[in-house]
Scaffold this motif. Structure first.
Motif, PDB file in Angstrom:
ATOM      1  N   SER A  87       0.851  -1.187   0.000  1.00  0.00           N
ATOM      2  CA  SER A  87       0.000   0.000   0.000  1.00  0.00           C
ATOM      3  C   SER A  87       0.890   1.242   0.000  1.00  0.00           C
ATOM      4  CB  SER A  87      -0.917  -0.001   1.226  1.00  0.00           C
ATOM      5  OG  SER A  87      -0.148   0.142   2.404  1.00  0.00           O
ATOM      6  N   LYS A  88       0.324   2.348  -0.460  1.00  0.00           N
ATOM      7  CA  LYS A  88       1.083   3.606  -0.530  1.00  0.00           C
ATOM      8  C   LYS A  88       1.538   4.022   0.867  1.00  0.00           C
ATOM      9  CE  LYS A  88       0.756   8.047  -2.936  1.00  0.00           C
ATOM     10  NZ  LYS A  88       1.696   8.710  -2.074  1.00  0.00           N
ATOM     11  N   ALA A  89       0.658   3.830   1.846  1.00  0.00           N
ATOM     12  CA  ALA A  89       0.980   4.200   3.227  1.00  0.00           C
ATOM     13  C   ALA A  89       2.147   3.367   3.757  1.00  0.00           C
ATOM     14  CB  ALA A  89      -0.242   4.017   4.113  1.00  0.00           C
ATOM     15  N   ALA A  90       2.212   2.086   3.362  1.00  0.00           N
ATOM     16  CA  ALA A  90       3.302   1.212   3.812  1.00  0.00           C
ATOM     17  C   ALA A  90       4.626   1.671   3.204  1.00  0.00           C
ATOM     18  CB  ALA A  90       3.017  -0.233   3.426  1.00  0.00           C
ATOM     19  N   ILE A  91       4.601   2.025   1.931  1.00  0.00           N
ATOM     20  CA  ILE A  91       5.818   2.507   1.259  1.00  0.00           C
ATOM     21  C   ILE A  91       6.309   3.785   1.934  1.00  0.00           C
ATOM     22  CG2 ILE A  91       6.732   3.418  -0.921  1.00  0.00           C
ATOM     23  CD1 ILE A  91       4.713   1.519  -2.348  1.00  0.00           C
ATOM     24  N   ASP A  92       5.374   4.685   2.247  1.00  0.00           N
ATOM     25  CA  ASP A  92       5.728   5.944   2.912  1.00  0.00           C
ATOM     26  C   ASP A  92       6.296   5.696   4.308  1.00  0.00           C
ATOM     27  OD1 ASP A  92       4.805   7.218   0.665  1.00  0.00           O
ATOM     28  OD2 ASP A  92       2.858   7.780   1.532  1.00  0.00           O
ATOM     29  N   ALA A  93       5.708   4.745   5.041  1.00  0.00           N
ATOM     30  CA  ALA A  93       6.149   4.458   6.410  1.00  0.00           C
ATOM     31  C   ALA A  93       7.571   3.903   6.426  1.00  0.00           C
ATOM     32  CB  ALA A  93       5.193   3.470   7.071  1.00  0.00           C
ATOM     33  N   VAL A  94       7.877   3.004   5.487  1.00  0.00           N
ATOM     34  CA  VAL A  94       9.227   2.421   5.424  1.00  0.00           C
ATOM     35  C   VAL A  94      10.231   3.487   4.984  1.00  0.00           C
ATOM     36  CG1 VAL A  94      10.672   0.698   4.270  1.00  0.00           C
ATOM     37  CG2 VAL A  94       8.386   0.080   5.027  1.00  0.00           C
ATOM     38  N   SER A  95       9.834   4.336   4.034  1.00  0.00           N
ATOM     39  CA  SER A  95      10.713   5.416   3.572  1.00  0.00           C
ATOM     40  C   SER A  95      10.996   6.402   4.700  1.00  0.00           C
ATOM     41  CB  SER A  95      10.075   6.158   2.397  1.00  0.00           C
ATOM     42  OG  SER A  95       9.860   5.273   1.330  1.00  0.00           O
ATOM     43  N   ALA A  96       9.982   6.696   5.501  1.00  0.00           N
ATOM     44  CA  ALA A  96      10.146   7.631   6.624  1.00  0.00           C
ATOM     45  C   ALA A  96      11.125   7.084   7.656  1.00  0.00           C
ATOM     46  CB  ALA A  96       8.793   7.894   7.271  1.00  0.00           C
ATOM     47  N   ALA A  97      11.195   5.749   7.774  1.00  0.00           N
ATOM     48  CA  ALA A  97      12.117   5.129   8.725  1.00  0.00           C
ATOM     49  C   ALA A  97      13.522   4.995   8.132  1.00  0.00           C
ATOM     50  CB  ALA A  97      11.593   3.759   9.137  1.00  0.00           C
ATOM     51  N   GLY A  98      13.686   5.422   6.873  1.00  0.00           N
ATOM     52  CA  GLY A  98      15.001   5.386   6.238  1.00  0.00           C
ATOM     53  C   GLY A  98      15.250   4.144   5.406  1.00  0.00           C
ATOM     54  N   GLY A  99      14.242   3.331   5.213  1.00  0.00           N
ATOM     55  CA  GLY A  99      14.404   2.100   4.440  1.00  0.00           C
ATOM     56  C   GLY A  99      13.814   2.225   3.052  1.00  0.00           C
ATOM     57  N   ALA A 100      13.672   1.077   2.396  1.00  0.00           N
ATOM     58  CA  ALA A 100      13.099   1.062   1.048  1.00  0.00           C
ATOM     59  C   ALA A 100      12.166  -0.126   0.905  1.00  0.00           C
ATOM     60  CB  ALA A 100      14.210   0.973   0.012  1.00  0.00           C
ATOM     61  N   LEU A 101      10.996   0.125   0.344  1.00  0.00           N
ATOM     62  CA  LEU A 101      10.042  -0.950   0.074  1.00  0.00           C
ATOM     63  C   LEU A 101       9.874  -1.020  -1.438  1.00  0.00           C
ATOM     64  CD1 LEU A 101       6.770  -1.511   2.099  1.00  0.00           C
ATOM     65  CD2 LEU A 101       7.152  -2.432  -0.148  1.00  0.00           C
ATOM     66  N   THR A 102      10.409  -2.082  -2.036  1.00  0.00           N
ATOM     67  CA  THR A 102      10.376  -2.236  -3.488  1.00  0.00           C
ATOM     68  C   THR A 102       9.243  -3.170  -3.878  1.00  0.00           C
ATOM     69  OG1 THR A 102      12.781  -2.132  -3.377  1.00  0.00           O
ATOM     70  CG2 THR A 102      11.824  -2.716  -5.490  1.00  0.00           C
ATOM     71  N   VAL A 103       8.457  -2.725  -4.854  1.00  0.00           N
ATOM     72  CA  VAL A 103       7.360  -3.559  -5.354  1.00  0.00           C
ATOM     73  C   VAL A 103       7.803  -4.159  -6.680  1.00  0.00           C
ATOM     74  CG1 VAL A 103       4.975  -3.581  -6.134  1.00  0.00           C
ATOM     75  CG2 VAL A 103       5.625  -2.158  -4.202  1.00  0.00           C
ATOM     76  N   SER A 104       7.885  -5.503  -6.710  1.00  0.00           N
ATOM     77  CA  SER A 104       8.306  -6.191  -7.928  1.00  0.00           C
ATOM     78  C   SER A 104       7.089  -6.742  -8.651  1.00  0.00           C
ATOM     79  CB  SER A 104       9.266  -7.330  -7.577  1.00  0.00           C
ATOM     80  OG  SER A 104       8.592  -8.293  -6.792  1.00  0.00           O
TER      81      SER A 104
END
Length: 157
Positions: free
Chosen positions: A134-151
């Motif tokens: 979800s967009k919110a999940a991608i934003d949450a991981v990015s805010a923590a300094g990580g990366a959520l890649t959707v393949s």
């Protein structure tokens, strides 16, 4: 007063009617079921039959359809991923893939892929690669300094 002295009030309980136990009982022979016919036999239930009236399931309109090639994703919340990392079942420093989630026991089966949702908090920097998020999940991981890649979803084998 002792347990064996306890009893119901008079008239509080009623004996079960035993049908088909002789003519003197009042419900002997046919047991109150009438003469012959489908309903006098045992094991008969006429479900959804309304006496010839159009049954409810036919009176109501049909709606919707089931997509035959629908994708079914295994759903994981970010909070659960963090919980498994804290418990030491997942390595937070390594890349978290769908196979890693299955190996840790967080996901039982990948189905058509794993989808990450934003429920819960992420404390560390995570690199997650999954089929959907979800967009919110991608934003949450990015805010923590990580990366959520959707393949792209893998083809069924």
């Amino acid at each position: 007063m002792k347990l064996h002295e306890l009893s119901d009030n008079p008239g509080a309980t009623k004996k079960r009617k035993r049908v088909g136990r002789g003519p003197g009982s009042g419900t002997g022979k046919m047991g109150g079921r009438g003469i012959k016919g489908q309903k006098s036999r045992s094991g008969v239930a006429i479900n959804a039959y309304e006496g010839g009236q159009m049954p409810l399931y036919q009176r109501l309109p049909k709606r919707g359809f089931n997509k035959p090639n629908r994708k079914k994703f295994a759903v994981v919340n970010l909070g659960l991923i963090q919980k498994f990392i804290d418990a030491g079942k997942l390595d937070g420093k390594a890349d978290i893939t769908e196979d890693a989630l299955v190996a840790s026991g967080l996901v039982r089966r990948k189905l058509d892929g794993v989808r990450v949702l934003a429920k819960g908090d992420v404390s560390g920097k995570l690199n997650i690669t999954v089929t959907g998020a979800s967009k919110a999940a991608i934003d949450a991981v990015s805010a923590a300094g990580g990366a959520l890649t959707v393949s792209a979803p893998a083809a069924a084998e």
